[in-house]
Write a protein that holds these residues in place. Structure first.
Motif, PDB file in Angstrom:
ATOM      1  N   ALA A  72      -0.017  16.697  10.990  1.00 16.56           N
ATOM      2  CA  ALA A  72       0.540  15.579  11.297  1.00 16.56           C
ATOM      3  C   ALA A  72      -0.611  14.539  11.744  1.00 16.56           C
ATOM      4  CB  ALA A  72       1.630  15.423  12.367  1.00 16.56           C
ATOM      5  N   PRO A  73      -1.757  15.243  12.808  1.00 14.45           N
ATOM      6  CA  PRO A  73      -2.535  14.197  12.967  1.00 14.45           C
ATOM      7  C   PRO A  73      -3.418  13.460  11.937  1.00 14.45           C
ATOM      8  CG  PRO A  73      -2.599  16.130  14.284  1.00 14.45           C
ATOM      9  CD  PRO A  73      -1.646  16.543  13.013  1.00 14.45           C
ATOM     10  N   SER A 131       9.344  17.433  13.771  1.00  8.02           N
ATOM     11  CA  SER A 131       9.554  16.301  14.466  1.00  8.02           C
ATOM     12  C   SER A 131       8.077  15.601  14.749  1.00  8.02           C
ATOM     13  CB  SER A 131      10.158  16.958  15.869  1.00  8.02           C
ATOM     14  OG  SER A 131       9.312  17.845  16.340  1.00  8.02           O
ATOM     15  N   THR A 132       7.196  16.476  14.598  1.00  9.58           N
ATOM     16  CA  THR A 132       5.934  15.700  14.756  1.00  9.58           C
ATOM     17  C   THR A 132       5.272  14.725  13.895  1.00  9.58           C
ATOM     18  OG1 THR A 132       4.960  17.980  15.834  1.00  9.58           O
ATOM     19  CG2 THR A 132       3.271  16.042  15.227  1.00  9.58           C
ATOM     20  N   GLY A 133       5.858  15.099  12.419  1.00 10.33           N
ATOM     21  CA  GLY A 133       5.709  14.202  11.354  1.00 10.33           C
ATOM     22  C   GLY A 133       6.441  13.015  11.586  1.00 10.33           C
ATOM     23  N   LEU A 134       7.944  13.336  12.002  1.00  4.47           N
ATOM     24  CA  LEU A 134       8.726  12.189  12.189  1.00  4.47           C
ATOM     25  C   LEU A 134       8.389  11.154  13.341  1.00  4.47           C
ATOM     26  CD1 LEU A 134      12.307  14.062  12.297  1.00  4.47           C
ATOM     27  CD2 LEU A 134      11.590  12.551  10.515  1.00  4.47           C
ATOM     28  N   GLY A 135       7.822  11.677  14.232  1.00  2.00           N
ATOM     29  CA  GLY A 135       7.011  10.889  15.374  1.00  2.00           C
ATOM     30  C   GLY A 135       5.854  10.206  14.683  1.00  2.00           C
ATOM     31  N   VAL A 136       5.107  10.594  13.825  1.00  2.96           N
ATOM     32  CA  VAL A 136       4.024   9.814  13.115  1.00  2.96           C
ATOM     33  C   VAL A 136       4.736   8.709  12.552  1.00  2.96           C
ATOM     34  CG1 VAL A 136       2.281  10.151  11.525  1.00  2.96           C
ATOM     35  CG2 VAL A 136       2.343  11.732  13.284  1.00  2.96           C
ATOM     36  N   THR A 178       0.888  -1.220  -0.104  1.00  4.97           N
ATOM     37  CA  THR A 178      -0.090  -0.093   0.013  1.00  4.97           C
ATOM     38  C   THR A 178       1.089   1.140  -0.016  1.00  4.97           C
ATOM     39  OG1 THR A 178      -1.570  -1.172   1.007  1.00  4.97           O
ATOM     40  CG2 THR A 178      -1.841   1.161   1.373  1.00  4.97           C
ATOM     41  N   VAL A 179       0.819   1.981  -0.968  1.00  2.00           N
ATOM     42  CA  VAL A 179       1.436   3.134  -1.114  1.00  2.00           C
ATOM     43  C   VAL A 179       0.710   4.353  -0.820  1.00  2.00           C
ATOM     44  CG1 VAL A 179       3.099   4.722  -2.851  1.00  2.00           C
ATOM     45  CG2 VAL A 179       3.121   2.364  -3.150  1.00  2.00           C
ATOM     46  N   LEU A 180       1.379   5.264   0.139  1.00  6.08           N
ATOM     47  CA  LEU A 180       0.618   6.418   0.584  1.00  6.08           C
ATOM     48  C   LEU A 180       1.360   7.482   0.050  1.00  6.08           C
ATOM     49  CD1 LEU A 180      -1.524   8.083   2.119  1.00  6.08           C
ATOM     50  CD2 LEU A 180      -0.257   7.823   4.229  1.00  6.08           C
ATOM     51  N   GLU A 181       1.004   8.372  -0.862  1.00  3.38           N
ATOM     52  CA  GLU A 181       1.841   9.497  -1.355  1.00  3.38           C
ATOM     53  C   GLU A 181       1.304  10.703  -0.554  1.00  3.38           C
ATOM     54  OE1 GLU A 181       0.080   9.512  -5.523  1.00  3.38           O
ATOM     55  OE2 GLU A 181       1.577   7.970  -5.835  1.00  3.38           O
ATOM     56  N   VAL A 182       2.124  11.406  -0.139  1.00  4.35           N
ATOM     57  CA  VAL A 182       2.117  12.430   0.722  1.00  4.35           C
ATOM     58  C   VAL A 182       2.540  13.744  -0.075  1.00  4.35           C
ATOM     59  CG1 VAL A 182       2.508  13.444   3.217  1.00  4.35           C
ATOM     60  CG2 VAL A 182       2.610  10.957   2.933  1.00  4.35           C
ATOM     61  N   GLY A 183       1.686  14.938   0.215  1.00  4.33           N
ATOM     62  CA  GLY A 183       2.328  16.009  -0.383  1.00  4.33           C
ATOM     63  C   GLY A 183       2.045  17.265   0.543  1.00  4.33           C
ATOM     64  N   GLY A 184       2.964  18.238   0.401  1.00  6.15           N
ATOM     65  CA  GLY A 184       2.847  19.486   1.058  1.00  6.15           C
ATOM     66  C   GLY A 184       3.620  19.549   2.405  1.00  6.15           C
ATOM     67  N   GLU A 185       2.996  19.854   3.581  1.00 11.13           N
ATOM     68  CA  GLU A 185       4.006  20.207   4.762  1.00 11.13           C
ATOM     69  C   GLU A 185       3.383  19.190   5.662  1.00 11.13           C
ATOM     70  OE1 GLU A 185       3.957  24.214   5.794  1.00 11.13           O
ATOM     71  OE2 GLU A 185       5.149  24.826   4.202  1.00 11.13           O
ATOM     72  N   VAL A 186       4.115  18.448   6.419  1.00  9.75           N
ATOM     73  CA  VAL A 186       3.890  17.512   7.468  1.00  9.75           C
ATOM     74  C   VAL A 186       4.620  18.351   8.803  1.00  9.75           C
ATOM     75  CG1 VAL A 186       3.990  15.251   8.918  1.00  9.75           C
ATOM     76  CG2 VAL A 186       3.910  15.528   6.038  1.00  9.75           C
ATOM     77  N   ASP A 187       3.438  18.812   9.518  1.00 13.29           N
ATOM     78  CA  ASP A 187       4.084  19.775  10.724  1.00 13.29           C
ATOM     79  C   ASP A 187       3.060  19.446  11.833  1.00 13.29           C
ATOM     80  OD1 ASP A 187       1.730  21.278   9.955  1.00 13.29           O
ATOM     81  OD2 ASP A 187       2.880  22.746   9.222  1.00 13.29           O
ATOM     82  N   VAL A 188       3.128  20.097  12.748  1.00 11.87           N
ATOM     83  CA  VAL A 188       2.295  20.039  14.059  1.00 11.87           C
ATOM     84  C   VAL A 188       0.697  20.144  13.809  1.00 11.87           C
ATOM     85  CG1 VAL A 188       2.548  22.346  14.804  1.00 11.87           C
ATOM     86  CG2 VAL A 188       1.947  20.487  16.473  1.00 11.87           C
ATOM     87  N   TYR A 189       0.569  20.848  12.671  1.00 13.64           N
ATOM     88  CA  TYR A 189      -0.925  21.008  12.279  1.00 13.64           C
ATOM     89  C   TYR A 189      -1.330  19.985  11.607  1.00 13.64           C
ATOM     90  CZ  TYR A 189       0.368  25.531  14.125  1.00 13.64           C
ATOM     91  OH  TYR A 189       0.695  26.638  14.881  1.00 13.64           O
TER      92      TYR A 189
END
Length: 118
Positions: A27-28, A57-62, A14-25
């Motif tokens: 990441a959830p 770092s929030t994104g890394l934690g996810v 399963t490939v999840l393509e992510v785009g944009g910014e992964v941040d504290v807002y």
């Protein structure tokens, strides 16, 4: 910037393509989507960060949480990343030793799952 998430299947992965910014807002949303995939039976997940402009770092934690959850379930987790600023983050945090990092989805799907350890 917004977060975009798109899912596709490549073989058993399963490939999840992510785009944009992964941040504290945002990441959830990423966490929720990864949990949905895992809870619905995905066992070999590849997260394509090719269109990610920023990762904190929030994104890394996810990502670490999803890796641990999949390994507990006997699955595999890999990242696709070829952007030097993001690769630098993985090197600085030593997460390049934890995550299987690949330059393309094809490389990630063709690779044997690793047991490197989170």
């Amino acid at each position: 910037m917004e977060l975009s998430l798109a899912t596709r299947t490549v073989g058993e992965h399963t490939v999840l393509e992510v785009g944009g910014e992964v941040d504290v807002y945002t990441a959830p949303r990423l966490r929720e989507r990864l949990l949905e995939l895992i809870d619905s039976g995905a066992r070999h997940v590849v997260v394509d960060l090719g269109r990610v402009d920023f990762l904190d770092s929030t994104g890394l934690g996810v990502l670490v949480g999803a890796l641990k959850r999949l390994r507990t379930a006997g699955g595999s987790f890999a990242l696709v990343c070829d952007k030097e600023p993001l690769l630098k983050i993985f090197r600085i945090t030593a997460l390049d030793q934890v995550f299987p990092l690949h330059p393309t989805v094809d490389a990630a799907v063709g690779a044997e799952p690793t047991g490197a350890g989170a």
